[in-house]
Motif scaffolding. Structure first.
Motif, mmCIF file in Angstrom:
data_model
loop_
_atom_site.group_PDB
_atom_site.id
_atom_site.type_symbol
_atom_site.label_atom_id
_atom_site.label_comp_id
_atom_site.label_asym_id
_atom_site.label_seq_id
_atom_site.Cartn_x
_atom_site.Cartn_y
_atom_site.Cartn_z
ATOM 1 N N LYS A 1 0.838 -1.197 0.000
ATOM 2 C CA LYS A 1 0.000 0.000 0.000
ATOM 3 C C LYS A 1 0.876 1.251 0.000
ATOM 4 O O LYS A 1 0.587 2.232 -0.687
ATOM 5 N N TRP A 2 1.967 1.203 0.752
ATOM 6 C CA TRP A 2 2.882 2.348 0.815
ATOM 7 C C TRP A 2 3.616 2.542 -0.513
ATOM 8 O O TRP A 2 3.717 3.660 -1.011
ATOM 9 N N ILE A 3 4.087 1.472 -1.111
ATOM 10 C CA ILE A 3 4.878 1.569 -2.332
ATOM 11 C C ILE A 3 4.027 1.985 -3.523
ATOM 12 O O ILE A 3 4.523 2.583 -4.493
ATOM 13 N N SER A 4 2.721 1.706 -3.479
ATOM 14 C CA SER A 4 1.837 2.031 -4.598
ATOM 15 C C SER A 4 1.055 3.327 -4.366
ATOM 16 O O SER A 4 0.140 3.639 -5.130
ATOM 17 N N ARG A 5 1.406 4.087 -3.331
ATOM 18 C CA ARG A 5 0.697 5.322 -3.028
ATOM 19 C C ARG A 5 0.855 6.336 -4.163
ATOM 20 O O ARG A 5 1.828 6.285 -4.914
ATOM 21 N N LYS A 6 -0.067 7.263 -4.255
ATOM 22 C CA LYS A 6 0.032 8.313 -5.252
ATOM 23 C C LYS A 6 1.151 9.267 -4.861
ATOM 24 O O LYS A 6 1.244 9.696 -3.722
ATOM 25 N N ARG A 7 2.001 9.582 -5.818
ATOM 26 C CA ARG A 7 3.156 10.420 -5.530
ATOM 27 C C ARG A 7 3.209 11.586 -6.509
ATOM 28 O O ARG A 7 3.213 11.381 -7.725
ATOM 29 N N ASN A 8 3.231 12.784 -5.972
ATOM 30 C CA ASN A 8 3.288 13.982 -6.792
ATOM 31 C C ASN A 8 4.729 14.425 -7.008
ATOM 32 O O ASN A 8 5.572 14.282 -6.130
ATOM 33 N N LEU A 9 4.982 14.976 -8.181
ATOM 34 C CA LEU A 9 6.318 15.472 -8.498
ATOM 35 C C LEU A 9 6.407 16.966 -8.206
ATOM 36 O O LEU A 9 5.493 17.727 -8.517
ATOM 37 N N ILE A 10 7.512 17.368 -7.608
ATOM 38 C CA ILE A 10 7.795 18.775 -7.387
ATOM 39 C C ILE A 10 9.111 19.130 -8.070
ATOM 40 O O ILE A 10 9.879 18.250 -8.447
ATOM 41 N N GLN A 11 9.371 20.427 -8.202
ATOM 42 C CA GLN A 11 10.570 20.863 -8.890
ATOM 43 C C GLN A 11 11.811 20.719 -8.013
ATOM 44 O O GLN A 11 11.764 20.918 -6.803
ATOM 45 N N ALA A 12 12.910 20.384 -8.648
ATOM 46 C CA ALA A 12 14.205 20.303 -7.986
ATOM 47 C C ALA A 12 15.246 20.920 -8.916
ATOM 48 O O ALA A 12 15.018 21.061 -10.119
ATOM 49 N N ILE A 13 16.380 21.294 -8.341
ATOM 50 C CA ILE A 13 17.441 21.950 -9.097
ATOM 51 C C ILE A 13 18.648 21.018 -9.150
ATOM 52 O O ILE A 13 19.056 20.478 -8.115
ATOM 53 N N PRO A 14 19.234 20.817 -10.308
ATOM 54 C CA PRO A 14 20.414 19.949 -10.396
ATOM 55 C C PRO A 14 21.653 20.609 -9.797
ATOM 56 O O PRO A 14 21.826 21.833 -9.867
ATOM 57 N N VAL A 15 22.506 19.781 -9.225
ATOM 58 C CA VAL A 15 23.764 20.245 -8.634
ATOM 59 C C VAL A 15 24.886 19.353 -9.165
ATOM 60 O O VAL A 15 24.786 18.125 -9.106
ATOM 61 N N ILE A 16 25.927 19.981 -9.696
ATOM 62 C CA ILE A 16 27.099 19.261 -10.166
ATOM 63 C C ILE A 16 28.243 19.526 -9.184
ATOM 64 O O ILE A 16 28.602 20.679 -8.940
#
Length: 279
Positions: free
Chosen positions: A139-154
């Protein structure tokens, strides 16, 4: 700068233009390998009401190459030399370069701090109820997951000697800082070290090796400068500064953290130094 595209729920797209993103030329745009996948980028920015524990997951660590290919199960590094090294090497042992690229957009799951549910036990027994435990986990692994913005770091070793970087649970010991109204740099994220040392190991970064990571792109009503602070092996490293927006309340530790790490709700200097990588 080449476009980065990244997996596991994210894609790096071409430059986004918005009021919180300055011209790409304003940033020390280092060389970035071409990274490909088939996943979507984050759409919304994350709003925090107080300091948060950072999401600095190491997405890739290895030798420079012009192409990287990600999938759910593997990372393929094309074994060709990088055609354009990111930095001119110098003779300093601490030749670590941290470049935040706010003109590019990654994605991450909004519930990045979610952990699997605890095992279930049989009634009046110390034996684990396998069926109930598996049911809760599925149930936890199949939960609905929303995407948010992230910034790449090199993060690149631009020196001539190897660098050992600390990592904890595959995350770098790194927090975001922001300038307050007076222009002072203050943390908007905090770090908590484990009570045991088993989750902490070192990553060896050879000359011209790089690490690809990501950080949360926050949203708020206060526009300011931000930067990254990384601590490792008694050295402190700072990234380039970048424009962004936060809420001023993010300068404050969550009340639950203050209660858990103090008797009277007041954090002592030693604990504060550990939280904000000043030790």
């Amino acid at each position: 700068m080449k476009t980065i595209i990244y997996p596991l729920a994210l894609t790096l797209s071409s430059c986004l233009q918005d009021n919180y993103i300055a011209n790409p030329n304003d940033y020390p745009a280092s060389w970035i390998p071409n990274i490909s996948d088939k996943f979507q980028e984050g759409r919304n920015r994350f709003e925090a009401i107080s300091m948060t524990f950072p999401e600095n997951l190491i997405l890739f660590s290895g030798t420079l190459s012009d192409s990287l290919h990600f999938s759910l199960n593997s990372i393929l590094l094309c074994r060709q030399p990088a055609s354009k090294p990111p930095f001119k090497q110098d003779a300093f042992k601490t030749g670590l370069q941290i470049t935040v690229c706010p003109t590019q957009n990654l994605g991450m799951f909004e519930d990045f701090d979610s952990i699997p549910p605890a095992p279930q036990f049989l009634e009046k027994s110390t034996e684990i109820d396998s069926l109930a435990t598996i049911r809760d986990y599925n149930k936890w692994i199949s939960r609905k997951r929303n995407l948010i913005q992230a910034i790449p770091v090199i993060i690149c070793n631009a020196g001539v000697e190897k660098i050992l970087l600390e990592q904890q649970d595959k995350k770098l010991t790194m927090i975001q800082e922001a300038k307050d109204e007076l222009g002072n740099w203050r943390p908007i994220e905090y770090w908590i070290f484990p009570r045991c040392g088993y989750s902490r190991t070192a990553i060896e970064l050879l000359p011209n090796d790089l690490i690809l990571s990501r950080i949360i792109r926050y949203k708020g009503d206060f526009e300011t400068d931000l930067r990254l602070k990384l601590r490792s092996n008694l050295h402190v490293y700072y990234s380039n500064s970048y424009r962004g927006t936060i809420h001023k309340s993010q300068f404050n530790l969550p009340e639950r953290v203050q209660r858990n790490y103090s008797e009277d709700g007041k954090i002592d200097k030693h604990t504060s130094d550990m939280f904000f990588l000043n030790y």
